[in-house]
Design a protein around this motif. Structure first.
Motif, PDB file in Angstrom:
ATOM      1  N   GLY A   1      -2.565   4.748   0.703  1.00 26.62           N
ATOM      2  CA  GLY A   1      -2.975   3.466   1.046  1.00 26.62           C
ATOM      3  C   GLY A   1      -4.068   2.434   0.217  1.00 26.62           C
TER       4      GLY A   1
ATOM      5  N   ARG B   1       0.606  -1.404   0.228  1.00 26.91           N
ATOM      6  CA  ARG B   1       0.206  -0.341   0.055  1.00 26.91           C
ATOM      7  C   ARG B   1       0.862   1.019  -0.021  1.00 26.91           C
TER       8      ARG B   1
ATOM      9  N   PRO C   1      -3.281   0.425  -3.642  1.00 21.66           N
ATOM     10  CA  PRO C   1      -1.918  -0.860  -3.432  1.00 21.66           C
ATOM     11  C   PRO C   1      -0.569  -0.351  -4.800  1.00 21.66           C
TER      12      PRO C   1
END
Length: 84
Positions: A51, A47, A53
């Protein structure tokens, strides 16, 4: 599903579980990647700072593999230098 696919779905942190606490990842990030520890930890966790990916790209994975091999060689040399 084969083992390679399963491994690719794990975060790098999960793949490094066995050695996670034994290595200074912040030092590794600075020494081998010239990046900040936070950049590295975000990549390890999968992450980014927002936040979203993220993961190590192919080049970064190769660099991480090379860093771990270099570190293992350095550890081996240090161990071999101990007189019994």
């Amino acid at each position: 599903m084969d083992i390679k696919q399963t491994t690719q779905q794990k975060t790098m942190k999960q793949q490094m579980y066995d050695i996670l606490l034994a290595i200074s990842w912040g030092n590794l990030a600075k020494t081998y990647f010239a990046k900040s520890p936070s950049w590295f930890y975000h990549k390890m966790d999968g992450r980014d700072g927002n936040g979203k990916p993220t993961e190590f790209n192919l080049e970064e994975r190769a660099e991480l593999k090379g860093a771990l091999v270099d570190l293992s060689n350095r550890i081996r040399r240090a161990a071999d230098s101990i007189d019994l």
